[in-house]
Design an enzyme around this catalytic site. Sequence first.
Site, PDB file in Angstrom:
ATOM      1  N   SER A 265     -13.950 -98.046  30.594  1.00 12.71           N
ATOM      2  CA  SER A 265     -13.187 -98.715  29.540  1.00 12.71           C
ATOM      3  C   SER A 265     -13.447 -98.058  28.193  1.00 12.71           C
ATOM      4  O   SER A 265     -14.360 -97.241  28.047  1.00 12.71           O
ATOM      5  CB  SER A 265     -13.599-100.183  29.464  1.00 12.71           C
ATOM      6  OG  SER A 265     -14.914-100.266  28.920  1.00 12.71           O
ATOM      7  N   LYS A 266     -12.645 -98.454  27.223  1.00 14.09           N
ATOM      8  CA  LYS A 266     -12.816 -97.928  25.865  1.00 14.09           C
ATOM      9  C   LYS A 266     -14.221 -98.258  25.369  1.00 14.09           C
ATOM     10  O   LYS A 266     -14.859 -97.476  24.683  1.00 14.09           O
ATOM     11  CB  LYS A 266     -11.762 -98.548  24.946  1.00 14.09           C
ATOM     12  CG  LYS A 266     -11.948 -98.195  23.480  1.00 14.09           C
ATOM     13  CD  LYS A 266     -10.758 -98.629  22.644  1.00 14.09           C
ATOM     14  CE  LYS A 266     -10.835 -98.112  21.226  1.00 14.09           C
ATOM     15  NZ  LYS A 266     -11.867 -98.727  20.417  1.00 14.09           N
TER      16      LYS A 266
END
Length: 512
Positions: A265-266
Amino acid sequence: MSKEVRVRFAPSPTGPLHIGGVRTALYNYLFARKMGGKFLLRIEDTDQNRFVPGAEEYIKESLAWLGISPDESPWNPGDTGPYRQSERKQSYMQYALDLVEAGHAYYAFDTSEELEAMRERLEAARVVQPQYNSISRTQMKNSLTLPEAEVKERLASGDPYVIRVKIPRKEEVRLNDMIRGWVMVQSATLDDKVLMKSDGMPTYHLANIVDDHQMRITHVIRGEEWLPSAPLHVLLYKFFGWEDSMPQFAHLPLLLKPDGNGKLSKRDGDKLGFPVFPINWENKVTGETAAGFREQGYFSDAFLNFLAFLGWNPGDEREIFTLDELIDAFSVERIGKSGTKFDIAKAKWFNEQYLRAKSNAELAPYVIADAAAEGITILPETAEAIVSLTKDRVTFPAELWKGSKFMVEAPSTFDEAIAGKRWNADAVTVLTAYAETLEGYTGEFDAEKAKAMLGETAEAKEIKLGKVMQAVRLAVTGVGAGPDLMEIFAILGTEEVAKRIRFALATLEVIG
Ligand code: GLU
């Protein structure tokens, strides 16, 4: 003649394109090129609540940076456009109505309170996954349960409704995934997904199937997160009577966090200090930003090469591939089933390989530009000399100039910690003698000669060269580490090296 291969990348413009999305685009592109087919881009923007301005431009720019631009897209349409679902809006309703007509879909008038009540009822009855399905629909307000006259009346009076797919109660749904093989699901586990929303917009499922059919898509290559939707898609092809032209599915393995625990994920990128997006992103409305590989100094060809290996391999030891070589070597059969751990060290490694393979002349402009940004003008020859000194030691082009300023400007200060440790009487003795030797020398001067002269000087003073080497570097460069010092001397020349040594001797205080 066999059918033309047509694949599509179908992102939703809901934010910056995640690296997993870029990999999906790349695999679609490689497959299309390999098969002599077409690579389409379709913007899936039917969910107006999630629309983010600038996201579509971002997708376009990212693909252009990587050189994997689509053959058909909103910007270069072919004969199956438009390529934005928002512009295809009017066609979807008819398809939904056709399904209602054929008994494969139905109108549902339930309010959100009624849906909530159903959920609570099912939960109270300990149903594990409460959903609107072949059993619960019999208790709800829809065109399967209400009298026909009431349905007509509700539709005529503009009562809000959705159209739901009517999933058969007992049917085995099968699909042969190109990566996973046969996938079998019992229809009883599927819910009656909404196909048309009450705002008259189609959901992803309906729009996606209708468009893939109309755009003559032959292979759907997409992320594993869509695998649970695939049985519904197979059923929709069947309900529409399009089984014969149903595309083949290939669900790509997930990109995992570096430790392998869950989807990348970011937040992982932010936490561990690496980008998970191809290029920088800025949401003009919220001000939210995200870092991109491009701006961090990754070459597009190195990034592509890295990306290709996140889930695929050629089956041998080779790792460095140009885009054309990737096309040649690519096959869906060699895509793995299990998730791929994201490893930023590997991305850096690829960048280093590509950087080293570039010529000094190709890289010199980075040095010239970075120096110019500091107000320093550098000649191309000097820039190339700096490149040749540093390119084996760095990962990104910006590092070529960073730390190389001493190549064009004599240091005015010296690393204090190194000076405190190394600037001793022996160093002063050797450097004083070496400066004298250089000042009196007029012959050819290259790295070898510089080294020989320094060695002889130390030997004459009976001092081990290794003991004073860091002090010699400090005198000429101001710091304690860097590229090959003798190469540096050769580039600077005898006069400049001697001058710098004299300055250091006059400036630094001898320790101990
Ligand atoms: N719009 C979907 C996405 O954002 C497309 C999924 C598919 O390829 O079917 O990923």
